[in-house]
Design an enzyme around this catalytic site. Structure first.
Site, PDB file in Angstrom:
ATOM      1  N   GLU A 192       0.859  -1.184   0.000  1.00  0.00           N
ATOM      2  CA  GLU A 192       0.000   0.000   0.000  1.00  0.00           C
ATOM      3  C   GLU A 192       0.900   1.240   0.000  1.00  0.00           C
ATOM      4  OE1 GLU A 192      -3.616   0.725   0.045  1.00  0.00           O
ATOM      5  OE2 GLU A 192      -2.559   2.598  -0.184  1.00  0.00           O
ATOM      6  N   ASP A 204      -8.268   1.727  -7.329  1.00  0.00           N
ATOM      7  CA  ASP A 204      -8.853   3.027  -7.695  1.00  0.00           C
ATOM      8  C   ASP A 204      -9.303   2.974  -9.161  1.00  0.00           C
ATOM      9  OD1 ASP A 204      -8.326   4.230  -5.167  1.00  0.00           O
ATOM     10  OD2 ASP A 204      -6.232   4.373  -5.727  1.00  0.00           O
ATOM     11  N   LYS A 254     -12.709   8.589 -15.100  1.00  0.00           N
ATOM     12  CA  LYS A 254     -12.782   9.570 -16.199  1.00  0.00           C
ATOM     13  C   LYS A 254     -11.876   9.106 -17.331  1.00  0.00           C
ATOM     14  CE  LYS A 254     -13.820  13.579 -13.403  1.00  0.00           C
ATOM     15  NZ  LYS A 254     -13.249  14.726 -12.703  1.00  0.00           N
ATOM     16  N   PHE A 281     -15.223  -0.168   2.181  1.00  0.00           N
ATOM     17  CA  PHE A 281     -15.245   0.361   0.814  1.00  0.00           C
ATOM     18  C   PHE A 281     -16.319  -0.349  -0.019  1.00  0.00           C
ATOM     19  CE2 PHE A 281     -13.946   0.427  -3.586  1.00  0.00           C
ATOM     20  CZ  PHE A 281     -13.669   1.764  -3.777  1.00  0.00           C
ATOM     21  N   GLU A 282     -16.313  -1.686   0.045  1.00  0.00           N
ATOM     22  CA  GLU A 282     -17.308  -2.442  -0.729  1.00  0.00           C
ATOM     23  C   GLU A 282     -18.715  -2.175  -0.204  1.00  0.00           C
ATOM     24  OE1 GLU A 282     -16.845  -6.694  -0.853  1.00  0.00           O
ATOM     25  OE2 GLU A 282     -18.694  -6.933  -1.988  1.00  0.00           O
TER      26      GLU A 282
END
Ligand SMILES: C[S@@+](CC[C@H](N)C(=O)[O-])C[C@H]1O[C@@H](n2cnc3c(N)ncnc32)[C@H](O)[C@@H]1O
Length: 298
Positions: free
Chosen positions: A126, A176, A180, A279-280
């Site tokens: 990480e 991530d 876009k 997060f999920e």
């Protein structure tokens, strides 16, 4: 994960460091760039918020010596010196299957898995130091001995730090999305990433992925399928109305809206070693579809 940098915009100092012809940079022989891993491709993260406070600072002070891999750096505090080789036997004090989680966030998945599988070794990779400090808190409170963490840019860990063929599973859960179009190039899972994963995996080793972005899920599926060193463990499964992609396209919660059913499939069932992270959970609450994929190293 609310603390993920995914929703922020790239820092300005990243501009032009991606090896584009717009801002060519000299490549020093022997440097990370010469190894093709550092900033010759756009990185998949944004540097921010590395200062620790309160419990996280204390966790780092108390536990980093036991659990954080002290990596020699070359370019920045998330780089890995290309000469450094991870010696798992020395680090864990035993020989055992090694599971590597890329982008481990707050450590929820890896700590839970490590507790449930004491016979395996786990390495959390990480770049976000507060996430690693939070992971240390969990590891220490459960008194786990089979987890280590490293603050490092994953492609560098995969391309030079880990010995070839030394890993039994690589996990990439909810990377991530860089959704876009102009940021898609920052996605970690792309064609250039597959050889890095295949390099570290032992023959028969597994690459597990999950995402809640249908466009990224399709990209991941294509990356694994197009690589001649991976086989999709669930090739051809869950097509048409069984496919999460069909579900996402018709749900209205996805940016891709279409009536077209997914004829390709290949989606894995939810990996039962993957716990529901915060997060999920947010993705579920937003009505988003979750995609799992599993590829086997040939
Ligand atoms: C959206 S979060 C998901 C975290 C976790 N996997 C989960 O499911 O909760 C993605 C994480 O990947 C990390 N990340 C992004 N690029 C990375 C890289 N090149 N190397 C290591 N970690 C990275 C980010 O800092 C972030 O914590």
């Amino acid at each position: 994960m609310s603390e993920s940098p995914a929703s922020t915009t790239p820092e300005s100092s990243d501009t032009g460091t991606d090896g584009s012809t717009e801002f060519p940079r000299p490549v020093t022989p022997g440097s990370q760039a010469a190894h093709g891993t550092y900033r010759v491709q756009p990185v998949s993260f944004v540097r921010r918020g590395t200062r620790l406070q309160g419990r996280r600072q204390k966790a780092w002070e108390d536990h980093s010596e036991d659990y954080v891999i002290d990596v020699p750096r070359q370019v920045s505090d998330t780089s890995v010196h290309p000469d450094y080789l991870f010696d798992a036997e020395a680090v864990y004090g035993r020989t055992a299957p090694l599971v590597v989680e890329i982008g481990s966030g707050l450590g929820e998945a890896i700590v839970n898995a490590a507790e449930a599988n004491p016979e395996k070794n786990f390495l959390a990779v990480e770049v976000y130091k507060p996430g690693l400090a939070q992971t240390l808190l969990k590891v220490a409170s459960r008194e786990l001995t089979n987890v280590r963490v490293v603050q490092a840019n994953a492609p560098e860990v995969l391309s030079t730090m880990l010995p070839a063929g030394s890993v039994s599973e690589v996990w990439v859960f909810f990377p991530d999305p860089w959704h876009k179009t102009k940021h898609n190039k920052r996605r970690m899972v792309k064609d250039a990433f597959a050889p890095l994963v295949s390099r570290v995996l032992a023959e028969g080793g597994l690459w597990r992925l999950a995402t809640d972005w249908s466009g990224y899920a399709e990209q991941m599926r294509a990356v694994g399928t197009d690589s001649d060193v991976f086989a999709n463990v669930h090739d051809g499964e869950r097509t048409g109305s069984e496919s999460p992609l069909t579900e996402a396209r018709t749900s209205g919660a996805d940016c891709e809206v279409s009536d077209e059913p997914d004829a390709i499939g290949g989606w894995a069932p939810r990996f039962d070693g993957r716990i529901l992270t915060s997060f999920e959970n947010k993705a579920h609450k937003a009505g988003r579809t979750i995609f799992d994929l599993t590829f086997r190293r040939l």
